[in-house]
Design an enzyme around this catalytic site. Structure first.
Site, mmCIF file in Angstrom:
data_model
loop_
_atom_site.group_PDB
_atom_site.id
_atom_site.type_symbol
_atom_site.label_atom_id
_atom_site.label_comp_id
_atom_site.label_asym_id
_atom_site.label_seq_id
_atom_site.Cartn_x
_atom_site.Cartn_y
_atom_site.Cartn_z
ATOM 1 N N ASP A 299 3.393 6.963 -0.995
ATOM 2 C CA ASP A 299 2.061 7.526 -0.874
ATOM 3 C C ASP A 299 1.351 6.903 0.338
ATOM 4 O OD1 ASP A 299 2.292 5.171 -2.379
ATOM 5 O OD2 ASP A 299 0.485 5.563 -3.541
ATOM 6 N N GLU A 483 3.208 -6.435 2.962
ATOM 7 C CA GLU A 483 3.658 -5.272 2.193
ATOM 8 C C GLU A 483 4.564 -4.372 3.036
ATOM 9 O OE1 GLU A 483 1.477 -1.545 -0.128
ATOM 10 O OE2 GLU A 483 0.478 -2.572 1.525
#
Length: 519
Positions: A299, A483
């Site tokens: 996403d 991340e």
């Protein structure tokens, strides 16, 4: 063997006790707070929409709403002050202290396990309580995430933390038995969707150290997860070829798609979703497709966009993703293995047959001979999508691809996806975080192992070395494990998407430690 079974039974007993003590209506902020929730989110009281979704009411919701209706009419009313008086805000992660020197990356990761570990707890606010301690990704993500956890577990295994591995698997088992599936994360606003089904792979990983009894112990949970993904398959026909997460392609071919049971703005990204759907004839369809993309874990990415460029064109639910169906193939194989260990040849045969049919359908619908690549399949258009992505490696990871197909995929990855910092996720340069120039730890690992499966060892090792160097380079300059990373220009942090790149970071730590152990 008997001792292992007894230990597992005892853990299950205490998990059930926890279940009995915590079963209650879960607080859902977007539903219960009504107009207050909309006003806070659309008014951008907090820079990050997730903040208010994670707040815990200090008082009964009805009391807060009554107070809001009165207070907002008064002169000088300040919405943020009202929220802070009536809600406990989530604890913000402490920023890293600037230093000239940092501990070794291995020492830092070992210390991070302590920082990222959360204790067993009861439900509070939108947080769903879990019976055992667990690891969160880090940064803004203060809850456990489903597919992140598999890659985190890779690192925990290398760190010798089998205790936490068992805890995390048993927490997911608890969620499966309570809700009938594993939610995106342990938040009430994630209870309408799941994430890529890596649970059977977690079980497989635990079985490597605990023995095959692990498969039979977790078989009930594996079956519940499988039934979640296959729900509605018995009602598919030529008039209704798609229900929830299942799609009928022919009388004998059923594959899966990503879905979400809700078609409203995401509570954790409310303002963003409302803005994306503004002006659309069917905003509910936009919301559903956005949510389905969140179930994919990607996403967002051009992979889900009709025009290959803009979020507004998202059509996730039209797409049969190659990676999802490979994961479900593995789930079917592991269920078959569990039944075989129980000497249940009939049920084992049923699931092996389902896996064989799925494999044939993946090769039929997702392999594009002209492109020499595995692609997603648009079942409405009845053709492959045009977006090339690292999802192509999943048939190699699970040894579904032929040798000739694997060779073409490996060649294309080396020519088009490999950059100085590792692998880009798609060839599209957009503002979305799952497109170029970003690279992500889980896909580096899946590609590395996929290529190794077909003896492309040199290419695999190049990926491993470049990715590790990128992680080490960023750590050396910032003291952070991120991340996502910019693999085109490794000296620059990754970016794009709805929020800044987060520090922590569970799956980066896990993949780094696992890759370091590879020979």
């Amino acid at each position: 063997m008997k001792r292992i079974e007894n230990r597992l039974a005892i853990r299950l007993f205490f998990a059930l006790l926890f279940f009995v003590s915590t079963v209650e209506a879960q607080y859902k902020p977007d539903i219960e707070l009504k107009e207050l929730f909309k006003d806070v989110q659309l008014g951008r009281v907090f820079n990050d929409s997730k903040t208010f979704a994670d707040c815990t009411p200090r008082f009964a919701v009805d009391s807060i709403l009554s107070s809001y209706h009165l207070e907002k009419l008064k002169s000088g009313f300040d919405l943020k002050t009202f929220v802070e008086a009536n809600f406990i805000l989530p604890v913000k992660p402490q920023p890293s202290i600037d230093k000239k020197e940092f501990p070794t990356i291995d020492d830092h990761i070992n210390d991070l396990w302590k920082q990222l570990e959360r204790p067993a707890s009861n439900s509070k606010g939108s947080l769903i309580g879990l019976p055992y301690s667990y690891i969160v990704p880090g940064g803004r993500f203060g809850e456990v995430y489903y597919w992140d956890s598999y890659f985190t577990i890779l690192g925990l295994k290398q760190a010798g933390r089998n205790d936490l591995i068992k805890n995390m698997i048993d927490n997911f088992t608890y969620l499966i038995h309570q809700y009938g599936f594993i939610p995106n994360g342990n938040r009430s606003y994630y209870l309408s969707r799941s994430q890529p089904p890596y649970f059977s792979m977690m079980v497989e990983l635990l079985a490597e150290s605990e023995g095959d009894t692990i498969y039979t112990h977790y078989l009930p949970a594996l079956l519940v997860e499988y039934n979640f993904w296959m729900k509605g398959s018995d009602r598919l026909n030529s008039q209704k070829n798609a229900i929830d997460r299942v799609v009928r392609l022919s009388d004998t071919e059923i594959l899966n798609r990503y879905w979400d049971n809700s078609a409203t703005p995401r509570p954790e990204s409310y303002k963003e979703d409302v803005e994306t759907a503004t002006g659309k004839k069917n905003p509910e369809l936009v919301f559903r497709n956005i949510r389905a993309a969140c179930e994919s874990g990607w996403d967002f990415s051009a992979r889900w966009f009709k025009d290959g460029l803009t979020l507004e064109s998202i059509h996730t639910t039209d797409i049969i993703p190659v990676d999802l169906n490979c994961l479900l193939y593995m789930l079917e194989k592991n269920i078959a293995k569990a039944y075989n260990l129980m000497n249940n040849a009939n049920e084992s045969g049923v699931y092996n047959q389902r896996a064989a049919r799925r494999k044939a359908a993946i090769l039929k619908y997702c392999w594009n001979e002209k492109m020499g690549f595995f692609l997603d399949y648009d079942f409405l258009e009845r053709k492959n999508t045009a977006i090339e992505s690292l999802a192509t490696v999943y048939p190699l990871y699970f040894k579904i691809a032929t040798t000739e197909q694997a060779e073409k995929v490996a060649q294309k990855i080396a020519q088009h996806f490999l950059f100085p910092g590792g692998l880009i996720t798609t060839l599209k340069l957009t503002t979305q975080q799952w497109d170029a120039p970003n690279g992500w730890a889980p896909l580096q690992w899946m590609t590395y192992k996929a290529l190794r499966n077909y003896s492309f060892d040199s290419s695999a090792d190049t990926i491993r070395k470049r990715w590790m160097h990128t992680v080490e380079t960023q750590y050396k300059s910032s003291g952070k494990l991120l991340e996502k990373y910019n693999v085109l220009y490794p000296e620059i942090p990754g970016g794009g998407g709805e929020y800044p790149s987060q520090d922590g970071f569970g799956w980066t730590n896990g993949v780094y430690l696992q890759m370091k152990s590879e020979k």
